[in-house]
Design a protein around this motif. Sequence first.
Motif, mmCIF file in Angstrom:
data_model
loop_
_atom_site.group_PDB
_atom_site.id
_atom_site.type_symbol
_atom_site.label_atom_id
_atom_site.label_comp_id
_atom_site.label_asym_id
_atom_site.label_seq_id
_atom_site.Cartn_x
_atom_site.Cartn_y
_atom_site.Cartn_z
ATOM 1 N N THR A 195 57.087 -10.961 12.615
ATOM 2 C CA THR A 195 57.410 -12.411 13.296
ATOM 3 C C THR A 195 58.742 -12.284 14.227
ATOM 4 O OG1 THR A 195 57.747 -13.550 10.997
ATOM 5 C CG2 THR A 195 55.367 -13.191 12.136
ATOM 6 N N HIS A 196 60.205 -12.469 13.568
ATOM 7 C CA HIS A 196 61.124 -12.515 14.238
ATOM 8 C C HIS A 196 61.913 -11.066 14.528
ATOM 9 C CE1 HIS A 196 65.600 -12.875 14.571
ATOM 10 N NE2 HIS A 196 65.447 -13.993 15.070
ATOM 11 N N GLN A 202 57.771 -10.703 20.973
ATOM 12 C CA GLN A 202 57.096 -11.941 19.865
ATOM 13 C C GLN A 202 57.001 -12.517 19.090
ATOM 14 O OE1 GLN A 202 54.174 -14.040 22.513
ATOM 15 N NE2 GLN A 202 53.712 -15.296 20.960
ATOM 16 N N LYS A 203 56.093 -10.655 18.938
ATOM 17 C CA LYS A 203 55.443 -10.492 16.768
ATOM 18 C C LYS A 203 55.242 -8.784 17.220
ATOM 19 C CE LYS A 203 51.195 -12.831 18.500
ATOM 20 N NZ LYS A 203 50.115 -13.898 18.377
ATOM 21 N N THR A 229 49.116 -10.901 29.048
ATOM 22 C CA THR A 229 49.534 -10.389 28.279
ATOM 23 C C THR A 229 50.365 -8.944 28.356
ATOM 24 O OG1 THR A 229 48.590 -11.911 26.846
ATOM 25 C CG2 THR A 229 49.387 -9.912 25.783
ATOM 26 N N MET A 275 57.170 -11.314 25.059
ATOM 27 C CA MET A 275 57.494 -12.845 25.422
ATOM 28 C C MET A 275 56.759 -12.982 26.804
ATOM 29 S SD MET A 275 58.926 -13.858 22.989
ATOM 30 C CE MET A 275 60.163 -14.789 21.923
ATOM 31 N N GLN A 276 56.023 -14.435 26.664
ATOM 32 C CA GLN A 276 55.432 -14.522 27.620
ATOM 33 C C GLN A 276 56.717 -14.415 29.144
ATOM 34 O OE1 GLN A 276 51.981 -15.207 28.580
ATOM 35 N NE2 GLN A 276 50.974 -15.571 26.849
#
Length: 132
Positions: free
Chosen positions: A52-53, A60-61, A110, A127-128
């Motif tokens: 998650t990080h 992002q994940k 995405t 990431m977006q």
Amino acid sequence: MKNFGFVFILLSSLLLTSGCTPSTYEITGYTGSSINDEIPVPVNAKQVSLTTHSDNPNIQKGIKYELKYIGGEQGLYVPSDYFEKLSEAGWVEVEEERMGNIHFFLKSNTVIAIEIQEDTFDIFEMMQGFTF
């Protein structure tokens, strides 16, 4: 007696070569990934870890799955049937951005990266606004 020797040698070499043949992975069906339901994942792939990080600011994940023999020896082989399933689900591979065993796919806005390794594969949702 000569025929027996020939048959014995033939059978022995057949057994030796068949025993050295690499195994292939088997996919028994698909389900949605736990990080994004729109990403198909083999049902028999075992989730190993969830990220998650990341130290990489573009990720992002991510999630790691184990599936025996998926990447072949040293992760050098593309799992074409899996990539075909991704295509059927609307994911388009961005082939010009491929980096060795890391493949990028795009669907709507995405971007995901799939890293194929020997017996495992990682899926990273970028990431977006991620640009190559």
